[in-house]
Motif scaffolding. Structure first.
Motif, PDB file in Angstrom:
ATOM      1  N   THR A 261      20.860 -90.155 -69.504  1.00 30.24           N
ATOM      2  CA  THR A 261      22.263 -89.370 -69.059  1.00 30.24           C
ATOM      3  C   THR A 261      23.222 -90.338 -68.848  1.00 30.24           C
ATOM      4  O   THR A 261      22.887 -91.614 -68.358  1.00 30.24           O
ATOM      5  CB  THR A 261      21.899 -88.493 -67.592  1.00 30.24           C
ATOM      6  OG1 THR A 261      21.439 -89.399 -66.783  1.00 30.24           O
ATOM      7  CG2 THR A 261      20.861 -87.399 -68.092  1.00 30.24           C
TER       8      THR A 261
ATOM      9  N   SER B  37      22.603 -87.368 -74.704  1.00 32.72           N
ATOM     10  CA  SER B  37      21.648 -86.545 -73.813  1.00 32.72           C
ATOM     11  C   SER B  37      20.163 -86.433 -74.257  1.00 32.72           C
ATOM     12  O   SER B  37      19.367 -86.022 -73.476  1.00 32.72           O
ATOM     13  CB  SER B  37      21.954 -84.910 -74.177  1.00 32.72           C
ATOM     14  OG  SER B  37      23.128 -84.510 -73.892  1.00 32.72           O
TER      15      SER B  37
ATOM     16  N   LEU C 138      30.328 -78.941 -63.486  1.00 30.78           N
ATOM     17  CA  LEU C 138      29.823 -77.978 -64.293  1.00 30.78           C
ATOM     18  C   LEU C 138      30.485 -76.491 -64.474  1.00 30.78           C
ATOM     19  O   LEU C 138      30.420 -75.760 -65.499  1.00 30.78           O
ATOM     20  CB  LEU C 138      28.399 -77.702 -63.611  1.00 30.78           C
ATOM     21  CG  LEU C 138      27.407 -76.640 -64.507  1.00 30.78           C
ATOM     22  CD1 LEU C 138      27.098 -77.270 -65.784  1.00 30.78           C
ATOM     23  CD2 LEU C 138      26.048 -76.567 -63.594  1.00 30.78           C
TER      24      LEU C 138
ATOM     25  N   GLU D 181      29.569 -83.064 -59.233  1.00 32.45           N
ATOM     26  CA  GLU D 181      28.751 -82.621 -60.423  1.00 32.45           C
ATOM     27  C   GLU D 181      28.747 -81.126 -60.507  1.00 32.45           C
ATOM     28  O   GLU D 181      29.080 -80.626 -61.535  1.00 32.45           O
ATOM     29  CB  GLU D 181      27.401 -83.095 -60.559  1.00 32.45           C
ATOM     30  CG  GLU D 181      27.365 -84.430 -60.416  1.00 32.45           C
ATOM     31  CD  GLU D 181      25.737 -84.907 -61.092  1.00 32.45           C
ATOM     32  OE1 GLU D 181      25.005 -84.093 -61.055  1.00 32.45           O
ATOM     33  OE2 GLU D 181      25.546 -86.248 -61.195  1.00 32.45           O
TER      34      GLU D 181
ATOM     35  N   VAL E  73      30.894 -79.547 -70.889  1.00 27.97           N
ATOM     36  CA  VAL E  73      31.473 -80.635 -70.108  1.00 27.97           C
ATOM     37  C   VAL E  73      31.735 -81.999 -70.846  1.00 27.97           C
ATOM     38  O   VAL E  73      32.575 -82.789 -71.021  1.00 27.97           O
ATOM     39  CB  VAL E  73      30.745 -80.901 -68.692  1.00 27.97           C
ATOM     40  CG1 VAL E  73      31.301 -82.386 -67.953  1.00 27.97           C
ATOM     41  CG2 VAL E  73      30.755 -79.796 -67.776  1.00 27.97           C
TER      42      VAL E  73
ATOM     43  N   LEU F  70      23.625 -83.277 -65.461  1.00 26.44           N
ATOM     44  CA  LEU F  70      24.323 -83.052 -64.212  1.00 26.44           C
ATOM     45  C   LEU F  70      23.122 -82.817 -63.254  1.00 26.44           C
ATOM     46  O   LEU F  70      23.337 -81.457 -62.604  1.00 26.44           O
ATOM     47  CB  LEU F  70      25.396 -82.048 -64.467  1.00 26.44           C
ATOM     48  CG  LEU F  70      26.680 -82.559 -64.983  1.00 26.44           C
ATOM     49  CD1 LEU F  70      27.744 -81.124 -65.322  1.00 26.44           C
ATOM     50  CD2 LEU F  70      27.390 -83.717 -64.304  1.00 26.44           C
TER      51      LEU F  70
ATOM     52  N   THR G 237      16.578 -75.904 -64.905  1.00 23.99           N
ATOM     53  CA  THR G 237      16.854 -76.756 -66.168  1.00 23.99           C
ATOM     54  C   THR G 237      15.731 -76.950 -66.811  1.00 23.99           C
ATOM     55  O   THR G 237      15.899 -77.785 -67.861  1.00 23.99           O
ATOM     56  CB  THR G 237      17.760 -77.831 -65.588  1.00 23.99           C
ATOM     57  OG1 THR G 237      17.126 -78.512 -64.890  1.00 23.99           O
ATOM     58  CG2 THR G 237      19.009 -77.222 -65.051  1.00 23.99           C
TER      59      THR G 237
ATOM     60  N   SER H  60      27.140 -77.338 -69.429  1.00 23.59           N
ATOM     61  CA  SER H  60      27.119 -78.942 -69.434  1.00 23.59           C
ATOM     62  C   SER H  60      27.544 -79.493 -70.418  1.00 23.59           C
ATOM     63  O   SER H  60      28.237 -80.356 -70.600  1.00 23.59           O
ATOM     64  CB  SER H  60      25.718 -79.441 -68.853  1.00 23.59           C
ATOM     65  OG  SER H  60      24.541 -79.507 -69.802  1.00 23.59           O
TER      66      SER H  60
ATOM     67  N   HIS I 272      22.749 -73.077 -68.049  1.00 18.77           N
ATOM     68  CA  HIS I 272      23.208 -74.469 -67.608  1.00 18.77           C
ATOM     69  C   HIS I 272      23.752 -75.602 -68.795  1.00 18.77           C
ATOM     70  O   HIS I 272      24.582 -76.307 -68.544  1.00 18.77           O
ATOM     71  CB  HIS I 272      22.112 -74.984 -66.659  1.00 18.77           C
ATOM     72  CG  HIS I 272      21.863 -74.196 -65.285  1.00 18.77           C
ATOM     73  ND1 HIS I 272      22.998 -73.931 -64.564  1.00 18.77           N
ATOM     74  CD2 HIS I 272      21.003 -73.845 -64.476  1.00 18.77           C
ATOM     75  CE1 HIS I 272      22.630 -73.374 -63.434  1.00 18.77           C
ATOM     76  NE2 HIS I 272      21.409 -73.131 -63.337  1.00 18.77           N
ATOM     77  N   TYR I 273      22.615 -75.590 -69.539  1.00 21.36           N
ATOM     78  CA  TYR I 273      22.650 -76.610 -70.750  1.00 21.36           C
ATOM     79  C   TYR I 273      24.089 -76.062 -71.552  1.00 21.36           C
ATOM     80  O   TYR I 273      24.742 -77.229 -71.885  1.00 21.36           O
ATOM     81  CB  TYR I 273      21.781 -76.557 -71.539  1.00 21.36           C
ATOM     82  CG  TYR I 273      20.607 -77.502 -70.978  1.00 21.36           C
ATOM     83  CD1 TYR I 273      20.409 -78.958 -71.294  1.00 21.36           C
ATOM     84  CD2 TYR I 273      19.503 -76.988 -70.019  1.00 21.36           C
ATOM     85  CE1 TYR I 273      19.359 -79.657 -70.925  1.00 21.36           C
ATOM     86  CE2 TYR I 273      18.639 -77.811 -69.435  1.00 21.36           C
ATOM     87  CZ  TYR I 273      18.342 -79.053 -69.952  1.00 21.36           C
ATOM     88  OH  TYR I 273      17.619 -79.856 -69.373  1.00 21.36           O
TER      89      TYR I 273
END
Length: 680
Positions: free
Chosen positions: A570, A566, A591, A587, A555, A523, A532, A552, A548-549
């Motif tokens: 993407t 991944s 997230l 996005e 998600v 994202l 990231t 995501s 963050h990872y």
């Protein structure tokens, strides 16, 4: 102007979900439907997200995972059942009998797609049947069929019987257990459509505790789509891109990039210097389509990613590419493949069926990376046919291959140290590299006969049973054996092992793929690149990247997509979601959905009395004691996992001691009321 009593205000049309969950009580042999407001899907999507919301609502706090009152749910991702590329996944949630924590598992197969066609987004099961039972769902009809003749059958036989009775894969999706689950082995798995597994955390034992041999689902309906034409175009574009990238040119590139014996020095050098291995996206797609995870086995042993000798060995010395690990790499596995296998709705089928003529194995799911490392490198067994036979035994009896092989690696070390004898092992002469003995014990673990009764409960239970100081050599996190990715190689995989609500899991969400391979963020508009993208070595910025990872990744699970996308480029998550539902999410909003899912998974542990301090890494995972390796690319490496975990907790706004989410962040996420009593 007010409406008259006779006038009815029409409901807003609903797209992308049915808003219905099928509830089943096995004790009472009854079923009913529960309506779920669309706001829940906008907050938590589907899959693990919907599952976490359902368990928070329906799982009785403090209940034993194997008690009749305990429940579990099979959930469809938001995109599952729509024909979206890479959406052929099934997700299960509940409480782990192995660890006593939040549990979830992700598998290929058609059960969730059939469930959506039957008109439901999830199935929640509670209670305990009086006798072995098959739960059958056909559209809106639910039946409880006797399964006495199936009880005791191994997985292939049980699936053959159920297919004859209920129809082919096109007609029904089937989820079933083998003998390991029936006897409630804590490392028992659930097999889906015969070849795919809910492998980790003991879901097979949950089925067994409920006298539930199988679930069969069939549906004939469809899911309403907000913008059908747009949705179809986006899905076709994804499929087209993958098919264009898979061809003779990329096959040539992949051929040149195969692990080679004489390149071992380079793999070791890159790991030592922290140089990321990055391949062009088209090449990764070709590689994954050809070999899936098997392509990384010998390379991972050589560069230190794969732990060997129960996490105490050096891959490049004890199981070197030049004379050992090449024998179990994907190129060698290819010799046994008879056909490709897909999870469903996939333009890049990465699985396969293998045949080993000399051992009478004709219809076996190909072993992937974890199994090849577990029954190969970690026990120093370079006989590929025996690795395949061990993998087949795990699938026939319904048993997690990671936990099984890790337990046997511990047993090999205990034999070497003189703590465990052949007398303890029913006369079997176990030792490093003795593939025949490892296979014999794997079968015993599956059947529960003799020493298999205690070995088949996982390494923590086995070490406690044996005693004699053996607990010090049992590598696990809160009862679950970590997957075969060394924390000394990837520190952020280690953070996942000790911080995700499901301990020891490698498929739970981590920035490790960016750390070691430079994989991009799914994202990119939701977070700046500086947050990231991290260096391999060191600690700077890793907590924020991990947050963050991991969010995501939730998600991805909420949408029901394959995690390996991944690594192979993407997918347009936002475009697919909005075309399906008409929500017009950004996005950043997606997230935040992932962050809510991660917080609800974590809060389940807090409610069950599990604290962050309970997730203790084994000293070998830290590079301490005999885990400080004397040679190889990880020579002398130590990992500050506790420091990194605290950094991750800060980024998630979690209290480092209690694990509670901060009240301010809970307010921002709209979770204050839901998490009342579990914020700080």
């Amino acid at each position: 102007m007010t409406a008259s009593p006779q006038e009815v205000t029409p409901e807003e049309p609903r797209y992308g979900s049915h808003g219905r969950v099928l509830m089943v009580d096995l004790s009472e042999q009854r079923s009913w439907e529960e309506e779920v407001d669309e706001a829940v899907y906008k907050q938590f999507l589907g899959g693990y997200g919907l599952g976490a919301w359902l368990m928070w609502r329906h799982f009785p706090a403090g209940t034993d995972a194997l008690a009749p009152e305990a429940c579990f749910a099979i959930c469809a991702g938001l995109l599952t059942g729509t024909g979206t590329p890479f959406s052929g996944r099934i997700q299960i949630v509940g409480k782990s009998p192995l660890t006593g924590t939040w549990a979830d598992s992700n598998s290929g197969g058609s059960v969730a797609a059939h469930l959506r066609r039957a008109g439901y987004d999830a199935l929640v099961v509670r209670g305990r049947a009086d006798a072995p039972t098959v739960l059958v769902v056909r559209d809106g009809e639910v039946q409880f069929e006797p399964a006495g003749e199936l009880w005791g059958q191994e997985v292939p036989e049980a699936f053959d019987t159920l297919r004859q009775r209920h129809g082919s894969k096109r007609d029904v999706g089937v989820s079933a257990i083998g003998p390991a689950g029936e006897r409630q082995s804590l490392i028992a798995s659930v097999m889906n459509d015969r070849y795919h597994a809910f492998g980790r955390q003991g879901f097979g034992a949950i089925y067994g505790s409920k006298n539930l041999k199988a679930i069969v689902v069939s549906g004939s309906g469809a899911l309403p789509v907000a913008h059908p034409r747009e949705f179809e175009l986006v899905a076709k574009q994804v499929t087209g891109e993958y098919k264009r990238d898979v061809g003779w040119l990329m096959r040539l590139v992949v051929w040149f990039s195969k692990p080679k014996k004489w390149f071992g020095w380079m793999y070791r050098f890159m790991a030592r210097r922290g140089i990321k291995v990055q391949a062009p996206v088209p090449a990764m797609r070709q590689l994954w389509s050809d070999r899936g995870t098997t392509a990384a086995v010998s390379l991972s042993v050589e560069n230190g990613d794969a732990p060997v000798k129960n996490w105490a060995g050096v891959g490049s010395r004890d199981f070197a590419l030049s004379n050992k690990s090449w024998k179990i790499d994907g190129k060698q596995v290819d010799r046994y493949i008879t056909k490709k296998l897909s999870c469903g709705d996939c333009p890049m089928p990465c699985k396969g069926i293998v045949r080993v003529k000399d051992r009478g194995l004709t219809d076996v799911r190909r072993p992937d990376y974890e199994t090849l490392c577990g029954f190969g490198a970690n026990v120093l067994n370079d006989d590929l046919e025996l690795v395949i036979a061990c993998h087949d035994a795990c699938n026939r009896y319904g048993m997690d291959a990671i936990s099984s092989s890790a337990t046997l690696a511990w047993a090999c070390e205990m034999v070497e140290r003189g703590t465990l004898t052949a007398g303890d092992l029913d006369g079997i002469e176990l030792g490093w590299g003795n593939g025949e003995a490892i296979l014999a014990l794997t079968v015993k673990m599956g059947t529960g006969e003799g020493c298999g009764a205690w070995l088949g409960q996982g390494v923590a239970y086995a070490a406690k049973h044996l005693g004699r100081g053996s607990e010090a050599y049992a590598v696990h996190v809160h009862g679950q054996e970590p997957a075969y990715h060394d924390t000394r190689f990837s520190s952020l995989m280690g953070v996942t092992f000790v911080s995700d609500p499901t301990p020891g899991r490698h498929t739970a969400g981590s920035a490790s793929w960016n750390e070691t391979f430079g994989a991009g963020f799914a994202l990119p508009q939701a977070a700046p690149k500086r947050e990231t993208n991290v260096k391999w070595h060191g600690t700077e910025g890793k907590g924020q990247a991990q947050a963050h990872y991991s969010n995501s990744h939730q998600v991805l699970n909420g949408l029901g997509l394959c995690m390996f996308t991944s690594l192979t480029g993407t997918l347009p998550w936002r475009e697919l979601v909005n075309a399906l539902t008409g929500w017009e999410m950004s996005e950043a909003e997606l997230l935040q959905c992932g962050e809510r899912i991660q917080n609800l998974r974590a809060a389940f542990n807090r409610r069950e009395g599990v604290s962050p301090a309970d997730f203790k890494p084994h000293p070998r995972m830290l590079g301490e004691g005999d885990g400080r390796l004397p040679a190889g690319p990880l020579k002398g490496v130590q990992v500050p996992l506790i420091e990194l975990r605290r950094d991750y907790f800060r980024a998630m706004a979690w209290d480092p001691d209690t694990g509670h989410l901060s009240r301010d962040r809970a307010e921002t996420l709209g979770m204050s009321e839901l998490l009342e009593g579990y914020t700080s």
